[in-house]
Design a protein around this motif. Structure first.
Motif, mmCIF file in Angstrom:
data_model
loop_
_atom_site.group_PDB
_atom_site.id
_atom_site.type_symbol
_atom_site.label_atom_id
_atom_site.label_comp_id
_atom_site.label_asym_id
_atom_site.label_seq_id
_atom_site.Cartn_x
_atom_site.Cartn_y
_atom_site.Cartn_z
ATOM 1 N N GLN A 76 11.150 40.490 -94.580
ATOM 2 C CA GLN A 76 10.861 40.728 -93.167
ATOM 3 C C GLN A 76 9.471 40.230 -92.810
ATOM 4 O OE1 GLN A 76 12.951 41.425 -90.963
ATOM 5 N NE2 GLN A 76 13.779 43.472 -91.042
ATOM 6 N N PRO A 77 9.319 39.578 -91.651
ATOM 7 C CA PRO A 77 7.986 39.140 -91.229
ATOM 8 C C PRO A 77 7.166 40.306 -90.694
ATOM 9 C CG PRO A 77 9.602 38.573 -89.565
ATOM 10 C CD PRO A 77 10.368 39.181 -90.704
ATOM 11 N N GLU A 78 5.869 40.245 -90.959
ATOM 12 C CA GLU A 78 4.946 41.214 -90.377
ATOM 13 C C GLU A 78 3.628 40.505 -90.095
ATOM 14 O OE1 GLU A 78 4.666 44.357 -93.186
ATOM 15 O OE2 GLU A 78 3.618 43.158 -94.694
ATOM 16 N N ASN A 79 2.903 40.994 -89.110
ATOM 17 C CA ASN A 79 1.669 40.332 -88.715
ATOM 18 C C ASN A 79 0.663 40.310 -89.855
ATOM 19 O OD1 ASN A 79 2.614 39.787 -86.175
ATOM 20 N ND2 ASN A 79 1.620 41.540 -85.201
ATOM 21 N N ALA A 80 0.003 39.175 -90.022
ATOM 22 C CA ALA A 80 -1.054 39.031 -91.026
ATOM 23 C C ALA A 80 -2.354 38.740 -90.275
ATOM 24 C CB ALA A 80 -0.711 37.933 -92.016
ATOM 25 N N MET A 81 -2.647 37.462 -89.981
ATOM 26 C CA MET A 81 -3.821 37.166 -89.152
ATOM 27 C C MET A 81 -3.562 37.433 -87.683
ATOM 28 S SD MET A 81 -6.568 34.345 -90.065
ATOM 29 C CE MET A 81 -7.417 35.143 -88.716
ATOM 30 N N ALA A 82 -2.313 37.516 -87.297
ATOM 31 C CA ALA A 82 -1.996 37.804 -85.888
ATOM 32 C C ALA A 82 -2.202 39.282 -85.587
ATOM 33 C CB ALA A 82 -0.565 37.409 -85.581
ATOM 34 N N GLU A 83 -2.919 39.542 -84.518
ATOM 35 C CA GLU A 83 -2.977 40.900 -83.980
ATOM 36 C C GLU A 83 -1.712 41.162 -83.183
ATOM 37 O OE1 GLU A 83 -4.382 44.418 -83.958
ATOM 38 O OE2 GLU A 83 -5.897 42.931 -84.505
ATOM 39 N N SER A 84 -1.266 40.133 -82.473
ATOM 40 C CA SER A 84 -0.017 40.231 -81.708
ATOM 41 C C SER A 84 0.468 38.824 -81.363
ATOM 42 C CB SER A 84 -0.209 41.041 -80.421
ATOM 43 O OG SER A 84 -1.135 40.395 -79.561
ATOM 44 N N ILE A 85 1.789 38.719 -81.189
ATOM 45 C CA ILE A 85 2.414 37.498 -80.686
ATOM 46 C C ILE A 85 3.379 37.947 -79.602
ATOM 47 C CG2 ILE A 85 3.792 35.452 -81.233
ATOM 48 C CD1 ILE A 85 2.917 35.734 -84.133
ATOM 49 N N GLU A 86 3.044 37.639 -78.358
ATOM 50 C CA GLU A 86 3.785 38.190 -77.227
ATOM 51 C C GLU A 86 4.427 37.088 -76.391
ATOM 52 O OE1 GLU A 86 1.002 42.181 -76.585
ATOM 53 O OE2 GLU A 86 0.880 40.529 -75.150
#
Length: 541
Positions: A76-86
């Motif tokens: 499953q993907p989870e945020n790493a360097m991303a705080e959010s992708i909207e």
């Protein structure tokens, strides 16, 4: 909300149901220890946007952290360097990255680090292997104009109008936007793949210096590379990610054969090998050799045979179908792999959401009568050649496949080995293959789209044989912009079924991966993407 966290849990459910193997846990570790793992020679210098093969990927996976990462236990993907992708429309995405993140040279990772890296990778004159992953970004055609007669034709692609895609815009140091040419709901899942990694300013100032001493933003930093021998990394102690390593030094040892690496695993001179060779699997020999040092789980990869569509006779669809039906997958997987492989019946992996059995139809079933009839229809009477590198444990099954074709079709068929994986891949990418050749796929990201687009769309990054089917391309485009995931899956399945008459590659088998570790490792888990989960490793004190 963050679209990167909205991938359905069906992937996780499938992996768990398939019996991935227990995840090891422990307490207490030698944090100053070093470990060594198996690797093949990377094909290219260690630049994320120009690396789409396993030998380089293993190194870059340790050195770089992208916007998202894929969990070891369930993909499953989870945020790493991303705080959010909207996004509100699956076409325009606003990406916010975490603050205070540094490259290994101490420079800040900013939104510009991503935008500049993506533009460089997509820019046609740079001739990167990862360029096509950005083809859905608005303005891609302006930086990467189409070659009028294909990659091997005498005409050159026209000069790009610009070196920056209009669909990428830096908002501030920690925010950028991505505008696609069409809606693509899968986009936030794709950006964990290494070609989407950021690059520091040092890369753009002096690319040669960077290639000699690459700088990442991941849990390990580069120390040295001795071509043909090893690549040495060490823990980056200022790493900001959650997946901090529990050991210090990582050596990726380059082997010319899996058999020699296996001998080192048995003797304790190598700490981890993510896939044991066929001679260890036959008769379950590994059980006696390794005992409780065996690590196993079902992983997201398959084995295939690819064709060079740019040369006869492999541009003959009847010949390709005949060859596939002449391969006794059941016998080969049982005899060579002791049942750790499952015959494939299509191109999409069974653990991926949307998988539908039987997509290849009769063409993936061993049927001597139909194979002979199709072979006669092809009109071909010459020799059939199967090419493969021999440093990754492929000789046994390749010889068995050649023998199956020979005995079924009554034609001369033989296996022709080459040496290192890096040398083999260079010939593949240069379109210099003179026979059908070993191929395979490890998922870049957990989506049905990833088993189709990169491999078979015209001009795609890993479409090495130069297969092209405009109707297939159109169906993929339709699926990409479907209004819902369910509708997209149905369209991707339609696209997969369109591959069967063409047989652009021959699906052979998927696998339960059998890995081995040394007694020094208290914990060493296999990732769903058939690699060592570095964050899990604990070394005995």
């Amino acid at each position: 909300m963050s679209r990167a966290l909205l991938v359905p849990a069906a992937i996780a459910t499938a992996l768990v149901a398939a019996g991935c193997g227990a995840t090891e846990t422990s307490s207490g570790t030698n944090a100053d220890a070093g470990i060594s793992i198996f690797n093949t020679e990377p094909e290219n210098p260690l630049v994320p946007g120009n690396t789409t093969e396993v030998g380089g990927s293993r190194v870059l996976d340790a050195m770089f952290t992208g916007l998202v990462e894929y969990r070891s236990e369930d993909a499953q993907p989870e945020n790493a360097m991303a705080e959010s992708i909207e996004t509100t429309d699956s076409k325009v995405f606003t990406v916010k990255i975490k603050k205070d993140w540094k490259f290994h040279d101490g420079s800040a990772v900013t939104a510009k680090s991503f935008v500049d890296a993506w533009n460089w990778t997509a820019y046609g004159p740079n001739a990167t292997q990862g360029a096509s992953f950005f083809s859905q970004v608005q303005g891609y055609a302006d930086v990467h104009p189409a070659d009028p007669d294909g990659a091997d034709g005498p005409q050159k692609a026209p000069a790009p109008a610009t070196d920056k895609m209009s669909g990428l815009a830096v908002v501030d140091d920690h925010t950028f936007t991505v505008t696609l040419s069409e809606p693509f709901a899968v986009f936030p899942v794709t950006v964990g793949y290494e070609v989407f990694a950021p690059l520091p300013e040092a890369f753009f100032k002096d690319r040669a210096a960077f290639e000699a001493n690459p700088v990442g933003n991941g849990p390990f930093r580069f120390v040295s590379r001795t071509v043909g021998t090893d690549i040495k990394l060490t823990r980056y102690d200022d790493y900001q990610g959650a997946d901090k390593p529990k050991f210090k030094d990582l050596t990726l040892k380059v082997y010319q054969s899996r058999e020699s690496a296996y001998a080192d695993i048995v003797s304790g001179n190598l700490d981890f090998m993510e896939e044991l060779p066929p001679n260890a699997l036959a008769g379950r020999k590994y059980e006696g050799d390794l005992g409780d040092r065996v690590v196993k789980r079902e992983t997201l990869n398959n084995q295939t045979i690819a064709f060079p569509f740019y040369t006869a006779p492999y541009d003959n669809a009847s010949l390709r179908r005949a060859i596939s039906m002449a391969i006794n997958r059941e016998e080969i997987t049982e005899r060579i792999y002791a049942g750790t492989r499952k015959p494939a019946d299509g191109w999409v992996h069974p653990l991926i959401k949307g998988y539908q059995p039987g997509q290849c139809g009769d063409y993936c079933r061993f049927d001597p009568d139909k194979a002979k009839a199709e072979f006669a229809k092809s009109g071909y009477t010459g020799e059939i050649v199967l090419l493969s590198n021999t440093d990754s444990g492929h000789q046994e099954w390749a010889e068995a496949v050649a023998n199956s074709i020979k005995s079924t079709l009554g034609v001369e068929a033989r296996f022709v080995p080459t040496t290192s994986f890096g040398e083999f891949r260079q010939k593949v990418n240069a379109h210099e293959m003179t026979g059908m050749y070993r191929s395979g796929w490890i998922a870049d990201y957990p989506s049905i789209e990833n088993w189709l687009t990169p491999l078979f769309r015209t001009g795609a990054s890993s479409n090495d044989g130069l297969y092209s089917n405009p109707a297939f391309d159109a169906k993929l485009a339709e699926a990409d912009k479907a209004p819902s995931e369910e509708q997209a899956i149905e369209l991707y399945l339609e696209a997969e079924r369109m591959l069967a008459p063409d047989m652009p590659s021959i699906p052979l088998w998927t696998q339960t991966t059998i890995a081995g570790k040394s007694s020094r490792l208290k914990v060493a888990n296999l990732h769903a993407f058939r690699k060592l989960d570095l964050a899990s490793v604990e070394v005995a004190q």
